[in-house]
Each structure stands twice: as structure tokens, then as C-alpha cells.
Enzyme design. Structure first.
Site, mmCIF file in Angstrom:
data_model
loop_
_atom_site.group_PDB
_atom_site.id
_atom_site.type_symbol
_atom_site.label_atom_id
_atom_site.label_comp_id
_atom_site.label_asym_id
_atom_site.label_seq_id
_atom_site.Cartn_x
_atom_site.Cartn_y
_atom_site.Cartn_z
ATOM 1 C CD GLU A 143 -2.479 1.300 2.601
ATOM 2 O OE1 GLU A 143 -3.570 2.234 2.699
ATOM 3 O OE2 GLU A 143 -2.260 0.369 3.634
ATOM 4 C CD GLU A 240 -7.304 2.435 6.467
ATOM 5 O OE1 GLU A 240 -6.620 1.557 7.081
ATOM 6 O OE2 GLU A 240 -6.867 2.628 5.113
#
Length: 259
Positions: A143, A240
Site C-alpha cells: 500500500e 477506512e
């Protein structure tokens, strides 16, 4: 229509972690994700998933001393054994919980270590992780994270992550594309997701500024959700974000922007 998974690290966090599964289910989430499962026995987490009819779509590999400020150790020379021990631990949890993919946080670049050495360490660790995960039918994700929120984070751009994965050379390794981090670092959200869709294993969201729920900031999520459907992304999208108030009070964005 996009499918949304509740990130239990960020959402419903006014209650203890194991109680968040039920709250998420009552709010309509059929899937969840979170940073780490390792503080709880896998059987306790599995029981909550089963009781609420949910699937777990993502958690992370162990990432060092999180409470002490570390944000991953995969790029850190001298921490290879710790990282590789963590692969085995993550696979044990993944096998028990039925999660299909694990995310690797690269970590923050320490002072005095060259980018070349950090990249070499990261590539070798990712090769090891991808090989171990592949035996168990798992995907490995990496990520990019913006360096405003986490100064010094080693992987901060999509093109950088893709170049690293090219060196890793594993067909079960993909990018975790976080819309919030990408907006802060590089923009070009729609074009980037369309161009690299085949190499994106998972998408996450939050708005900017503030990292709050969609519709609270500058990102045109009504357009972006339609675009994601149009280009053929069929995976879950992890929510998120930091709720501006209690999570349930802000969930109207799902019907307003994504229907």
C-alpha cells in the site's frame, strides 16, 4: 453498485474491538477489514464473524512496534527475521479467519540508509512473503501511503509500488489502492485506477481533507463510485475513514453517493 467493507480499526471505535463486528452488521456491512488481528485469539474473531454473517476481506502483516510509532518493517535492513517470522503468524490467522489477502506496510525510511538499500530489502522481503502466501492461496498487497500523514513512509506513490512489484515478480502480489492516500500524493484517481485495474487487489476510501466519510471533502465520490463500477472493479471497498461523529450518524453517504 460498489460493495463496502467496514474498517473496524477506524469505524465503531467507541466500543471494544470484538463488539464492533455486531455494530457493523447492524449498520448493514456484510464484510469487514482491520489493521491487525494479533491481540486476539483467532477463534474469538472467527466466532464474531460467524455470529454476524460477515466475511473478513483484509488484514495486515505484523508491522513492528505500532504503539511505538513504527508503520511497518518490510523495508528495514536488519529486521528481516522479524518480518519473515511475521509472515508465518499472519498466515496462521488468515487460514483460521478465511481472509483472502494480506497487506504489507513497507515502513518509514530510517536516517542514514540509502533508498537503494531500503528498496532491495523491501523487494527481497516481499518475494519471501509472496512465496509463502501463494502456498496458501493468498494474495499479497502493498500500500502506498502519503507522507503528510506518515512522514518518511517509503512507498508513497502508485507508480513506485508498481515498479517494486515488477521487481518482486510474483503473480499473487498487487497494489492496495487507497483513494485518500492517492488523492493527497498524486491525484488522477479515475485514470490511475482504470489504467492499473488489473494490478489493484483492493481499494480503500476516505475523503480529503480530514480523512472523514465520503461527501465531506473535495473528492467527487458520486462520480468515482460510478467510474469504479464502469471499469469493472468487483472487489470490496474498505471504509477506512475517521467518522466525523458517531459512525452510524454519517453512513447516509452510501445511499446518497453510491446508489
Amino acid at each position: 453498485m460498489p460493495r463496502f467493507a467496514a474498517n473496524l480499526t477506524m469505524l465503531f471505535n467507541e466500543v471494544p474491538f470484538l463488539d464492533r463486528f455486531e455494530r457493523a452488521a447492524k449498520a448493514g456491512f456484510k464484510a469487514v477489514e482491520f489493521l491487525f488481528p494479533y491481540d486476539f485469539p483467532a477463534e474469538e474473531i472467527k466466532a464474531r464473524l460467524d455470529a454476524n454473517g460477515q466475511e473478513l476481506v483484509l488484514h495486515n502483516l505484523p508491522a513492528g512496534d505500532w504503539a511505538g510509532g513504527e508503520r511497518g518493517i518490510a523495508c528495514l535492513p536488519g529486521r528481516e527475521k522479524e518480518f519473515r517470522d511475521g509472515i508465518g503468524r499472519a498466515i496462521e490467522y488468515a487460514s483460521a479467519l478465511g481472509v483472502p489477502q494480506l497487506n504489507c506496510l513497507a515502513g518509514k525510511a530510517p536516517a542514514g540508509v540509502s533508498s537503494a538499500e531500503l528498496k532491495h530489502t523491501l523487494v527481497e522481503n516481499l518475494r519471501c512473503a509472496a512465496k509463502g502466501l501463494q502456498v496458501h492461496g493468498l494474495k499479497l498487497l502493498i500500500e502506498p501511503i502519503n507522507t503528510y500523514d506518515i512522514p518518511g513512509f517509503f512507498v508513497s506513490r502508485t507508480d513506485q509500488a508498481l515498479a517494486i512489484l515488477d521487481e518482486v515478480g510474483a503473480d499473487n502480489a498487487f497494489v492496495q489502492y487507497d483513494i485518500y492516500h492517492a488523492q493527497r500524493t498524486e491525484g488522477e484517481l479515475a485514470v490511475t485506477m482504470q489504467k492499473h485495474l488489473a494490478r489493484i487487489g483492493h481499494i480503500q476510501l476516505a475523503d480529503n481533507p480530514g480523512r472523514n466519510e465520503p461527501g465531506s471533502g473535495e473528492i467527487n465520490y458520486e462520480f468515482l463510485f460510478k467510474h469504479i463500477d464502469r471499469i469493472g472493479y468487483t472487489g470490496w471497498i474498505g471504509c477506512e475513514y475517521k467518522p466525523a461523529a458517531q459512525t452510524e450518524l454519517g453512513l447516509g453517504w452510501r445511499q446518497r453517493l453510491a446508489s
